[in-house]
Each structure stands twice: as structure tokens, then as C-alpha cells.
Write a protein that holds these residues in place. Structure first.
Motif: not given
Length: 85
Positions: A16-21, A26-35, A64-72
């Protein structure tokens, strides 16, 4: 996000990723884990992820993981899947 969680649960690599406009921020990227999250929990918080950054987390939700990136969250993130052998 439901499909992303389902694909991760099936053993695929899902990002899952967010490309900052703003290209200077910087944007953000994370790995989706089984749940085993419920459909309602997915709608409220997004899939479970593993992430590294200013704060590292072995288990956190996308909201929560992407909360520091407004618009994500929720519409600014994109999910990508790569099947694993």
C-alpha cells in the motif's frame, strides 16, 4: 482494501502506498500483512500493515500508519499485488 487484505491473506505480496503530490515531500509505503479483520474493521481502518519509517510497526492499520500524510487515508492510498511462488 478488501481485495488487498484478501490477497495478502492468500500469501501474495501486497503493498500500500501514498505518493505525495508535493515532489519535495516524501510519501509512504507499507506491506499488507495477513489478518482476520472483519469487513467493518477494514472499512474503518484499512488493512493491517507492517511498516518502517519514523516509527516502525510490526502490526498497525493503514489509517493510523499513514496518518502523518494528509490526503492519504482513505482515498489517496493505492494497493499493488505481486504473486509469490
Amino acid at each position: 482494501m478488501h481485495k488487498a487484505q484478501h490477497l495478502a491473506n492468500a500469501g501474495n505480496l501486497v503493498l500500500v502506498l501514498y505518493q505525495n503530490p508535493d515532489q519535495h515531500v516524501p510519501g509512504h509505503i507499507a506491506i499488507v500483512r495477513p489478518s482476520e479483520k472483519s469487513a467493518r474493521a477494514l472499512e474503518e481502518d484499512g488493512p493491517e500493515v507492517i511498516q518502517a519509517g519514523q516509527h516502525n510497526h510490526a502490526k498497525i492499520c493503514v489509517r493510523i500508519g499513514f496518518e502523518n500524510h494528509p490526503g492519504a487515508w482513505p482515498n489517496g492510498v493505492r494497493y499493488y499485488m505481486h504473486p509469490l511462488p
